[in-house]
Write an enzyme that holds these catalytic residues in place. Structure first.
Site, PDB file in Angstrom:
ATOM      1  N   TYR A 442      20.115  31.544  20.649  1.00  7.19           N
ATOM      2  CA  TYR A 442      18.888  32.351  20.478  1.00  7.19           C
ATOM      3  C   TYR A 442      18.324  32.330  19.062  1.00  7.19           C
ATOM      4  O   TYR A 442      19.076  32.401  18.104  1.00  7.19           O
ATOM      5  CB  TYR A 442      19.265  33.821  20.724  1.00  7.19           C
ATOM      6  N   GLU A 443      17.017  32.329  18.969  1.00  4.98           N
ATOM      7  CA  GLU A 443      16.322  32.547  17.684  1.00  4.98           C
ATOM      8  C   GLU A 443      16.736  31.577  16.587  1.00  4.98           C
ATOM      9  O   GLU A 443      16.925  31.957  15.436  1.00  4.98           O
ATOM     10  CB  GLU A 443      16.561  33.981  17.168  1.00  4.98           C
TER      11      GLU A 443
END
Lengths: 617, 617
Positions: A442-443
């Site tokens: 994620y991210e």
């Protein structure tokens, strides 16, 4: 066994004893708050989490979000808690009350969300993304944009997303192909496809506001030609009323390893040529706007690592106390000796202490990062502001990658404490591991974080920011050295910090030399040792706070007396735990970190030298 | 992308170049075999695996084994491959052909099962357990028992299990409560409950033979009062015909994190008082018999770690070659530079090389373990036999724990190579991670393995077995030191081995002192560094073999010429890969191992000192 989320005693320690957040009430911005109110707010969050969100944990995993003809249905069990979440004004805790927030200090919001998100972060993702997306509008939006969207998003009436990823543009955001064409009325027609959009479609809110990265026709290639658009699911008229459906089609959701309750959507914009967006910020400056959100989001993802790990630790500790199995080591040969609870076994204790050390280090690291966000905002002079911003920028990739990597490892260790039972769905630990496993991706994958650290952060202000961080660590070391019980730990951490400084210089110089590829082959291990040293710092810091109250509580007690007292008095036990945990990490983990630093310093070139064909045929 | 299992080129290297298994045909036992036949057998296994078993991988995960009113249904897609598996005589490859086996050397069987089990080990568990259970009957059974059961089990006509675990007796086998009462006809009436019985009930075979651990009325407490019984699902009359249903009820199957296709059963024996068993071996000597199986099983579980890791590596490598994303580091600032396949990125290469190093080290470690099984059996004098048995006994817990721990870590890294896609069910890597995660628990948790190493194995023959192992490692070091390209690696491994010897002495002495609990708190890290050093040994061994053929292939080529050749000639690339992989492990991983050894040597007592209440309240 009761369900576990985060340990409130430890959160309170970090809030009030380590970071003394109560002192923030001296600032005008927070003058209406006091410690009692903070306590009450966190208790409310905890109550909602345990009573309403935690019961969705296993069920939402089993049912999952479902997709049917363009519609996404979130698990039905999310509906009631979402309503209560919105009513309790939890969506945007730090936002201005006039916009629907509670105006809370960020650190108190972080503590509350340890419960709200920690109870089931597949649920929390729906709850908090309206705020995350709204923050960009708050910072970069026009007056009208703020009026139209902010309050609805901050109150949770509308949902939010972040629409970056495309099938061919994941880590390489600059490769995106979604296009925007300016219309006569100032809006932009958006055409393209995005994937992996968390909460991209759902049936919890009346509208969803999508911040979409797209390239305006004729814009430069790469990240320099990317603009950001506010693209509502249902068009919002200038008077705030809802208009037509905005031609965004959800074409499917992902089947994933975990967080089944969270809908991960593929979206198509403008398949009928009718998708419109509003430019947010300036043309071609979309990445700048998005980075505002991404840096916040990276801290939030770090917290996912912490939250899953904290829950796994809580469950494992409870199990280790309740599960009787095997005899005490001193009775190993006596077949008639009674079974003991497994927390008596040295190896189970090792697993638990390893988990505890990492959970608590991560908690302090993240709260420290959040304290920098606050300090940057509250700073009255530019130098002070820049100092804290520098530390935050430097630490952000470390927090994101280290806490998510260790978060997964802690969850895996938690499963191991349960033995065979841990692998079954009778206990939540296997789900925590599955849920946690996305966080290192994620991210910005953790590899991207490591490149960010090496390529951008390490060289900030010619290395001064790293030295500032080392200076902060040294403060704690010097303080700890004054305490006899902490002297050896302080010296060992100092020695690791000195090594780290050498390693940082070495890898930094290599990254700027012709051997730059070799440096980048060691970027992840470098981030990892940075994380270990920061973790050790946090634990030593905690221990140096704990010695005072511990001495008071245990005054004059020694030997067996003291030992018995420490098994009875939970306050003393807590503080003693801080010392022993720091000791464990510094004496048993930091030597491994030193070995990792040796490996980085050696700067071996095998990774770069390996012929591509040699990887396998 | 094609589905990946194990890399045949590497298997062949290990079989024929590292362990020279072809030479085994000089023994009378294997005189009917030759290298060509071995090749053909492995190719057949690979064909069956890819064509029939691999297609069940995702489907069996999705459907899972199902339970309905005491019946277990395996995934329907297992039925045809099981039939072919049985027809191909894969169940008991090393068993005597007269009993239904192929009479193969164990190492060739291991290679074949890298495919048969590696394609979907949830399937393989059904396939191979008849042999594992039958082995105990072969070694300890009466003539009649062998006649009644062996051939049916070795041909796969009947299934097998191993029934140890009870709800209150997992790691602590001695705490079991299943009872046996002798009947007048010499059989025993069995009453009790077991859980976690792999393949305990299924609809693939007409009968299932359960080796069940139980306590005869009046037997001593603990492991010294445990006997082993052959308990068939359907009673087998003395003439071999099937009798009545033997009163074993499957009361449920576990919902698990992975290996959904494998039925993990709870069984109740004798709920109607009609469950009978035959004593296998002597009364109260059940553990001795079971250990025969468990030691074999531990090597098999080590191979699960390897198999999952090898598959994950294969998939990740394929993906890294096909996936274009980002620009080459040297063009990082050129927004118009083309995307490259991600194998060009140093951090992706690091992940891949880390995976490859561990996969190949694990393969060699396991095959080495198997070679010791064979050498023990083929030994003509007692000293030789004891020498190999000693090494095998010593290495068994290391192989089991190290290969399963690293197996999980490799699978997690494989998922990371895929980025967001890795977390979805579109690719097999997330399932490999879920499937692999049971292996550190199966057949004695890795914590139990570490205790076995420290408490039993390290002190075998007053430490002589450890010294024998060190001697074997030293042979490779001395050989490698003769080669200039390997000199530094040889020296570094020697230095680590010397440290390890010190650490082994230190922890061994501590384990016998009053500080024994502290020693056991370091047992897992000790096993881990043992594993690392053995892994480094295997990779240096591989490299020292590769230098010869590499020099021949690359003769007179240097610089860019050589580099181009290594990207074209797959033989040269393979051998070069052996050198570079060893270099990576020894220069970038072994320094970390050295740090771990420093931590063990420090023998910190925090884990033991920690008050129980300090773990949390």
């Amino acid at each position: 066994m009761t369900h576990q989320i985060a340990d409130r005693r430890d959160i309170d320690f970090v809030l009030y004893e380590q970071f003394r957040i109560q002192e923030i009430c001296q600032y005008e911005k927070y003058e209406d708050f006091n410690k009692k109110m903070f306590d009450m707010i966190i208790s409310e969050a905890r109550k909602l989490a345990i009573k309403e969100i935690l019961p969705t944990f296993a069920e939402s995993d089993k049912i999952g979000a479902t997709f049917d003809k363009g519609k996404v249905h979130v698990p039905e069990c999310f509906k009631k808690p979402y309503k209560l979440f919105v009513e309790g004004e939890w969506t945007a805790m730090t936002a201005d009350p006039e916009l629907g927030g509670q105006g809370l200090p960020a650190m108190i919001a972080t503590a509350a969300s340890e419960y709200l998100s920690g109870a089931n972060y597949a649920f929390g993702l729906y709850g908090f993304e309206g705020h995350a997306a709204g923050r960009m509008i708050e910072v970069f939006g026009t007056k009208l944009q703020k009026e139209l969207f902010l309050k609805k998003m901050y109150t949770g009436e509308w949902g939010g997303t972040m629409d970056l990823t495309e099938p061919g543009a994941g880590s390489d955001v600059g490769a995106l192909t979604t296009t925007a064409v300016k219309n006569d009325d100032g809006t932009y027609s958006i055409t393209g496809n995005k994937i992996f959009i968390t909460s991209g479609e759902q049936d919890l809110t009346d509208n969803i506001i999508h911040p979409v990265l797209a390239r305006i026709e004729g814009a430069p290639a790469g990240t320099k030609g990317i603009s950001l658009f506010i693209v509502p699911k249902i068009w919002v008229n200038e008077d705030g009323s809802l208009g037509d459906d905005n031609d965004i089609v959800c074409t499917g959701i992902e089947e994933k390893m975990g967080i089944h309750g969270s809908a991960t959507c593929a979206l198509t914009y403008g398949s009928k040529g009718k998708c419109r967006g509003l430019l947010l910020g300036e043309e071609n400056k979309g990445m700048k706007v998005m980075f505002q959100m991404m840096n916040d989001a990276r801290l939030m993802v770090a917290a996912i690592g912490l939250n899953c790990a904290a829950a796994s630790y809580g469950h494992s500790l409870g199990y280790a106390r309740e599960r009787f199995q095997g005899r005490a080591l001193e009775n190993a040969l006596d077949q008639n000796a009674p079974q003991v609870n497994i927390i008596k076994h040295p190896d189970v204790r090792r697993m638990l202490l390893w988990m505890k050390a990492h959970v608590e280090a991560m908690r302090s690291m993240i709260y420290y990062g959040i304290s920098l966000v606050e300090k940057e905002e509250l700073a009255t002079d530019e130098k002070d502001r820049a100092y804290h911003k520098g530390l935050l920028d430097f630490l952000t990739p470390i927090l994101k990658a280290y806490c998510t990597d260790r978060g997964v490892e802690v969850c895996s260790e938690g499963l191991q404490v349960f033995g065979g039972y841990g692998y079954t769905k009778d206990f939540p630990v296997e789900q925590l591991l599955r849920d946690a496993r996305i966080a290192p991706i994620y991210e910005g994958t953790n590899g991207i974080q490591a490149m960010d650290l090496l390529a951008r952060k390490l060289g900030m202000k010619k290395g001064q920011v790293f030295m500032d961080l080392a200076g902060e660590i040294t403060k704690t070391i010097n303080q700890a050295r004054e305490v006899p019980a902490l002297g050896e730990m302080a010296n060992n951490l100092e020695s690791s910090l000195n090594r780290l400084t050498e390693v940082a210089q070495h890898i930094g110089l290599t990254a700027m030399s012709e051997k730059f590829k070799i440096a980048f082959a060691h970027a992840c291990p470098f981030l990892d040792v940075m994380g270990d040293v920061v973790a050790a710092w946090m634990l030593l810091w905690r221990a140096s706070i704990a010695v005072g109250p511990l001495a008071k509580l245990t005054k004059e007690k020694t030997g067996a007396d003291l030992a018995a007292f420490l098994e009875k008095n939970k306050h003393a036990a807590f503080y003693q735990g801080q010392l022993t945990t720091a000791q464990y990490f510094i004496q048993s983990i930091l030597p491994v970190t030193n070995g990792k630093m040796d490996a980085i310093k050696a700067m071996d070139s095998a990774v770069v030298d390996m012929p591509e064909l040699s990887f396998g045929t």
